[in-house]
Design a protein around this motif. Structure first.
Motif, PDB file in Angstrom:
ATOM      1  N   GLY A   1      34.373  40.301  42.899  1.00 23.41           N
ATOM      2  CA  GLY A   1      35.266  40.175  41.759  1.00 23.41           C
ATOM      3  C   GLY A   1      35.414  38.736  41.307  1.00 23.41           C
ATOM      4  O   GLY A   1      35.022  37.800  42.007  1.00 23.41           O
ATOM      5  N   PRO A   2      36.011  38.535  40.138  1.00 25.04           N
ATOM      6  CA  PRO A   2      36.124  37.168  39.588  1.00 25.04           C
ATOM      7  C   PRO A   2      36.992  36.247  40.436  1.00 25.04           C
ATOM      8  O   PRO A   2      36.817  35.028  40.410  1.00 25.04           O
ATOM      9  N   ASN A   3      37.938  36.791  41.185  1.00 22.47           N
ATOM     10  CA  ASN A   3      38.834  35.967  42.002  1.00 22.47           C
ATOM     11  C   ASN A   3      38.509  36.063  43.489  1.00 22.47           C
ATOM     12  O   ASN A   3      39.331  35.682  44.327  1.00 22.47           O
ATOM     13  N   ALA A   4      37.329  36.573  43.807  1.00 25.61           N
ATOM     14  CA  ALA A   4      36.957  36.774  45.205  1.00 25.61           C
ATOM     15  C   ALA A   4      36.626  35.443  45.870  1.00 25.61           C
ATOM     16  O   ALA A   4      36.166  34.485  45.225  1.00 25.61           O
ATOM     17  N   ARG A   5      36.882  35.392  47.178  1.00 26.39           N
ATOM     18  CA  ARG A   5      36.489  34.243  47.990  1.00 26.39           C
ATOM     19  C   ARG A   5      35.792  34.776  49.231  1.00 26.39           C
ATOM     20  O   ARG A   5      36.377  35.549  49.987  1.00 26.39           O
ATOM     21  N   ALA A   6      34.543  34.369  49.417  1.00 27.28           N
ATOM     22  CA  ALA A   6      33.737  34.915  50.508  1.00 27.28           C
ATOM     23  C   ALA A   6      33.728  33.979  51.707  1.00 27.28           C
ATOM     24  O   ALA A   6      33.821  32.755  51.567  1.00 27.28           O
ATOM     25  N   MET A   7      33.605  34.577  52.881  1.00 33.40           N
ATOM     26  CA  MET A   7      33.306  33.855  54.107  1.00 33.40           C
ATOM     27  C   MET A   7      31.902  34.248  54.521  1.00 33.40           C
ATOM     28  O   MET A   7      31.600  35.439  54.662  1.00 33.40           O
TER      29      MET A   7
END
Length: 658
Positions: A537-543
């Motif tokens: 998604g546009p506000n996603a933050r991945a590790m």
């Protein structure tokens, strides 16, 4: 050549236009560097050769820019074009003022000079350089770990500095503690262009200009022997490895350029035996070492060894050698001081046994680095279940594979360089013997103190080899002296032959979530980044787990190199439950876990990877503790491909799962 390698007139026009813009900015940086440093070089060396002064001034000026970027960026920040464009423009004005008389009397030559065939070779090499460096970084000319290094180290580290607005230690990226003299120029490019993706082409162009500096230094070393200089330049820039590296924002061409300048001043010192030349040679090898630690063996050791051999019987000359070493350490000192402040180890991540491993490395991380980068092939740390050592090549095989029969160095280069060294011994050509000694020391250090390193690290050997070959070909006089250019062109063409194959290693953009057919050069890096995370998604933050190259991931993506503590690894080691880990990730803003199973398996069987991630992992996810923990956290796969799974981690979904 540009049309042949790109295959499309439209792409040629786009690439040429972009290259002209980036090339003008790269030229402005070089001219500005020379403008700022020229008064210093003239005062130190008192040299009257304009070309030598110009090249040395550019090299010293670039070091001054890098050092200023480090100091200002580490204290005040100020990583913006509004700060650095005035510095560049002021340097251009200074350079124009200092060269005003020379520019006024300059005339465009009516002829290019000796050996038209060699100018064709040079033009073809320039066309190949432009065609490659205007392709998105990380998608062209890849060998071995090139993509990993470019996207995790050489561009990712300055990108993180730029996005943070300040230079500081990156505890998740050990490469941020390397000497970053060249990477500071890439950071400068990002500042001038207003973004990491906007500056990546200028950064790549800057690396390619180092090859031009190395070639110009080779021509100056040849001096009045015009043929020898042209032959050396043609052999150097016609090597596939040199062109290939000009497509990548790395540091090896900077090592080569500063080694060549050191050899130039070594030649002056051998002639004049003056302290100024010894000091300047030390400055050049010091700048090479500020680009990469391996320059200590591939640049500093050969030059200092030759000077020692020439100075053994003279106390005064031994003082010159000491001065050379002092200047080398002075050029390296900004990075030694920085590492000491952050880790108490000036050479971190090297010499951890003597100076300490810093405050964030465990004994396991220290051992993983030392075993993975030592001269002997060692087991992974920790050793995975069922691991078996693969047969390691012997030293003779390494020498043959990496030098004698290496198509990237050139099919003819090694044989002709060895023949030229033998001819120098026969004729007792003093400087050719010096070049032979430098090349021999480089090859010995490479052969006996490395194992399986990427072939690009042997690039500095190309400098003395090209000069030796230039001397050999310039001695060919039969046929009224016309055979030399033809033979040189033949050598370069034979060496050049693998280049189209190397160039077409990848003709389409490729991301971990699929291959994309996008017109190549030049593509905005932001487009590639959007494709990389198109399933988030546009506000996603991945590790990232296993996946290390982070350059085309969003800012703020959480990752760690295999040699640094991973945030999720530390949570697991603390004994937290899956629910506590899920809540801890949420507090960090992490919404997705990006798990590259194939890379986990590769790392576990080479350097080593945390057991909590690698246990039970095959090419696919398998049924190891990591996948079970993610399931208990309520992780939902949003991408599930062979070797890659992206899990969405939501606190609400995790609680409903419980």
């Amino acid at each position: 050549m540009l049309l042949y390698l790109t295959g499309s007139p439209a792409v040629v026009a786009i690439a040429a236009g972009s290259a002209a813009l980036e090339g003008l900015m790269a030229a402005a940086i070089l001219v500005s560097a020379g403008g700022w440093a020229s008064p210093i070089v003239r005062r130190i060396t008192r040299c009257n050769d304009g070309a030598v002064v110009a090249l040395t001034s550019i090299a010293l000026g670039l070091w001054m820019f890098s050092t200023a970027m480090l100091i200002v960026g580490s204290t005040l920040g100020c990583l913006s074009g509004a700060v650095w464009w005035p510095v560049i423009l002021a340097g251009v004005v200074l350079a124009a003022w200092q060269c005003r008389k020379r520019l006024a009397s300059m005339k465009v030559p009516s002829r290019l000079g000796y050996g038209s065939a060699l100018w064709l070779i040079i033009s073809a090499a320039v066309g190949a350089w432009i065609a490659g460096c205007m392709r998105p970084t990380g998608f062209i000319g890849m060998m071995w770990g090139d993509g990993y290094d470019v996207l995790t180290y050489h561009l990712q580290v300055p990108r993180e500095f730029y996005e943070a607005g300040r230079i500081g230690p990156l505890w998740h990226n050990v490469y941020s503690f390397y000497p970053l003299n060249t990477e500071m120029l890439y950071l400068l490019a990002m500042c001038l262009r207003g973004g990491a993706y906007q500056g990546m082409y200028l950064a790549t162009m800057m690396h390619g200009t180092m090859l031009a500096i190395a070639a110009a230094a080779a021509y100056c070393i040849a001096g009045p022997a015009q043929r020898r200089g042209m032959y050396a330049v043609a052999v150097m820039i016609g090597a596939p490895l040199a062109i290939q590296l000009s497509w990548l924002a790395m540091v090896e061409l900077a090592m080569l350029a500063h080694l060549m300048l050191a050899l130039l001043w070594l030649q002056v010192w051998l002639k004049n035996r003056d302290a100024a030349s010894a000091a300047t040679a030390g400055m050049m090898i010091g700048i090479a070492c500020a680009a990469k630690y391996i320059s200590l063996g591939m640049a500093a050791a050969p030059v200092i060894a030759v000077m020692l051999a020439m100075a053994l019987r003279s106390r005064r000359l031994m003082g010159h050698v000491g001065l050379c070493i002092v200047m080398m350490l002075l050029m390296m000192s900004p990075w030694l001081v920085r590492n000491t402040l952050h880790t108490t180890n000036p050479l971190f991540p090297l010499a951890t046994g003597a100076f300490g491993r810093g405050g964030h490395w465990s004994p396991e991380h220290q051992q993983r680095w030392r075993d993975g980068h030592g001269p002997a092939q060692r087991p992974p740390v920790p050793v995975p279940q069922g691991w078996r050592a693969k047969p390691a090549p012997g030293r003779p095989e390494l020498f043959i594979r990496n030098f004698l029969f290496n198509k990237h160095i050139g099919y003819c280069t090694a044989v002709l360089a060895i023949a030229a060294a033998a001819m120098a011994a026969f004729k007792r050509d003093k400087f050719a013997l010096v070049l032979s000694a430098v090349m021999a020391i480089q090859l010995c250090l490479w052969t006996f103190f490395s194992h399986g390193m990427p072939v690009r690290f042997i690039l500095p050997v190309l400098g003395p080899a090209a000069l030796l070959i230039g001397g050999l070909l310039s001695g060919v006089t039969f046929g009224r002296g016309k055979a030399g250019p033809a033979l040189c062109a033949l050598v370069v063409v034979v060496n050049f032959w693998p280049l189209p194959e190397i160039f077409r290693l990848d003709t389409r953009l490729s991301t971990n979530t699929g291959r994309q057919s996008i017109p190549m050069p030049p593509v905005d890096g932001g487009v590639i980044a959007d494709l990389t995370v198109q399933n988030l998604g546009p506000n996603a933050r991945a590790m990232l787990i296993g996946e290390v190259p982070a350059f085309y991931h969003r800012p703020g993506t959480v990752y760690a190199t295999p040699f640094d503590p991973h945030p999720l690894e530390m949570m697991i080691q603390q004994g937290l439950s899956p629910a506590q880990i899920r809540d801890g990730l949420a507090r960090q803003g992490v919404t997705h876990l990006w798990v590259n199973w194939r890379e986990i398996k590769r790392l576990a069987n080479t350097y080593g990877y945390p057991t909590c991630f690698s246990e039970g992992v095959q090419d696919l996810a398998g049924d190891g503790p990591l996948i079970r923990m993610i399931n208990e956290m309520g992780g939902k796969p949003v991408v599930d491909k062979p070797g890659l799974t992206i899990f969405e981690i939501s606190p609400d979904k995790g609680r409903s799962h419980e």
